[in-house]
Design an enzyme around this catalytic site. Structure first.
Site, mmCIF file in Angstrom:
data_model
loop_
_atom_site.group_PDB
_atom_site.id
_atom_site.type_symbol
_atom_site.label_atom_id
_atom_site.label_comp_id
_atom_site.label_asym_id
_atom_site.label_seq_id
_atom_site.Cartn_x
_atom_site.Cartn_y
_atom_site.Cartn_z
ATOM 1 N N SER A 238 -52.375 0.338 4.659
ATOM 2 C CA SER A 238 -52.699 1.742 4.401
ATOM 3 C C SER A 238 -53.759 2.256 5.378
ATOM 4 O O SER A 238 -54.569 1.499 5.905
ATOM 5 C CB SER A 238 -53.204 1.918 2.971
ATOM 6 O OG SER A 238 -52.211 1.522 2.049
HETATM 7 N N1 SAH Z 1 -52.313 -2.515 -0.264
HETATM 8 C C1 SAH Z 1 -51.811 -2.545 1.102
HETATM 9 C C2 SAH Z 1 -50.737 -1.559 1.339
HETATM 10 C C3 SAH Z 1 -49.425 -2.216 1.261
HETATM 11 S S1 SAH Z 1 -48.052 -1.154 1.491
HETATM 12 C C4 SAH Z 1 -52.974 -2.442 2.053
HETATM 13 O O1 SAH Z 1 -53.969 -3.060 1.785
HETATM 14 O O2 SAH Z 1 -52.895 -1.783 3.076
HETATM 15 C C5 SAH Z 1 -47.387 -1.114 -0.125
HETATM 16 C C6 SAH Z 1 -46.870 -2.412 -0.660
HETATM 17 O O3 SAH Z 1 -46.335 -2.129 -1.936
HETATM 18 C C7 SAH Z 1 -45.735 -3.046 0.134
HETATM 19 O O4 SAH Z 1 -46.118 -4.320 0.531
HETATM 20 C C8 SAH Z 1 -44.581 -3.082 -0.846
HETATM 21 O O5 SAH Z 1 -43.789 -4.250 -0.733
HETATM 22 C C9 SAH Z 1 -45.322 -3.064 -2.164
HETATM 23 N N2 SAH Z 1 -44.540 -2.644 -3.320
HETATM 24 C C10 SAH Z 1 -43.626 -1.649 -3.433
HETATM 25 N N3 SAH Z 1 -43.138 -1.607 -4.690
HETATM 26 C C11 SAH Z 1 -43.768 -2.601 -5.388
HETATM 27 C C12 SAH Z 1 -43.681 -3.074 -6.729
HETATM 28 N N4 SAH Z 1 -42.838 -2.537 -7.635
HETATM 29 N N5 SAH Z 1 -44.475 -4.101 -7.097
HETATM 30 C C13 SAH Z 1 -45.322 -4.686 -6.212
HETATM 31 N N6 SAH Z 1 -45.439 -4.293 -4.925
HETATM 32 C C14 SAH Z 1 -44.664 -3.253 -4.521
#
Ligand code: SAH
Length: 284
Positions: free
Chosen positions: A134
């Site tokens: 993010s």
């Molecule tokens: N928290 C991260 C951002 C990751 S992007 C950071 O530190 O930058 C968002 C993530 O959400 C992705 O890895 C995606 O696989 C996950 N995601 C999407 N739907 C999800 C769900 N139902 N349960 C768990 N993770 C999910």
């Protein structure tokens, strides 16, 4: 949800200003008298580099762990990260505890080496599997809203990705639980976080839309992926008085803040526009 008012948060402040010191160097000044992260930013790197924040709110002893082990190239240096934090503050994030956490976490260590030099630009970046780390501003903004100036005990993150935001959360909450649905990313986050030896993060591989009923209730829930609505299970896993912050929508998304007002009432406000990867159900 029984109430739904829409309100825009003001994009507030700048208590932070860049000033030249006598030698003409940029230095950071702040108009607030209490200790803030911005003041910490002005401190000597050598001392602040060695330990995570010791500010009071929400940071337990076990979290005052060494999180930094870096000072290599100028593109990933502490100075570059401090500059990122100053920009985040200029964009309106004013919670000193959050800004200090953003300063303490080495974002470049969550990226593959080819992208590390871009780690401190204010952008989301690819982490593989069509997912992204993010944008720093939005991480800080969401954590600030979640904290609301208060100490956080149990926080749940949906979407661990590479683990960056979990590391930030570990500095503002007593316990961080983070769920990822893509096995390879769950493993990536484990590998990224292991050398940082952060004692208060628990990573789970699973469908975050179901939450973590075995740990609930949470006083904060943060979603890093956007659904068309906030999953019901997460609403019921919030403590009364707890806050959930989530991107909601498809192509057009908004950041939604939901507060549990009572056993059966939640309030909701829209904070600002945002752009996140989609929330999907199930695991892969
Ligand atoms: N928290 C991260 C951002 C990751 S992007 C950071 O530190 O930058 C968002 C993530 O959400 C992705 O890895 C995606 O696989 C996950 N995601 C999407 N739907 C999800 C769900 N139902 N349960 C768990 N993770 C999910």
């Amino acid at each position: 949800m029984t109430t739904a008012k829409e309100k825009r948060f003001p994009l507030p402040l700048s208590s932070v200003v860049e000033r030249k010191d006598n030698a003409g160097r940029n230095r950071i000044a702040t108009s607030v008298s209490t200790q803030t992260a911005i003041q910490n930013l002005g401190r000597d790197f050598q001392s602040s580099n060695r330990s995570a924040p010791t500010t009071d709110h929400g940071i337990g002893k076990q979290q005052r762990t060494e999180i930094l082990n870096t000072s290599e190239s100028p593109l990933v240096s502490e100075a570059v990260r401090r500059a990122m934090v100053v920009r985040i503050a200029q964009q309106g994030v004013k919670d000193g505890v959050v800004l200090e956490a953003m300063r303490a976490v080495p974002r470049h260590l969550f990226l593959e080496s080819g992208l590390a030099s871009q780690a401190y630009i204010d952008a989301s970046l690819p982490i593989g599997h069509h997912q992204t780390i993010s944008q720093p501003y939005i991480v800080a903004r969401m954590v600030e809203i979640l904290r609301n100036g208060n100490k956080l005990d149990n926080v749940l993150e949906i979407g661990t990705g590479c683990g960056y935001q979990a590391a930030v959360l570990s500095l503002v909450a007593q316990n961080v639980y983070s769920i990822e649905r893509i096995k390879a990313l769950h493993e990536l986050a484990k590998n990224n976080l292991r050398p940082m030896r952060i004692a208060n993060i628990r990573l789970h591989y699973g469908d975050g839309m179901l939450g973590l009923p075995q740990v609930a209730p949470f006083d904060g829930i943060i979603l890093a992926a956007a659904g068309m609505e906030v999953p019901q299970a997460l609403l019921t896993q919030l403590k009364v008085g707890g806050r959930l912050i989530a991107p909601v929508g498809g192509r057009q998304q908004v950041l939604q803040l939901i507060e549990r007002v009572s056993d059966s009432e939640w309030s909701s406000v829209v904070v600002e526009n945002c752009h996140f990867v989609p929330l999907h159900s199930g695991i892969i």
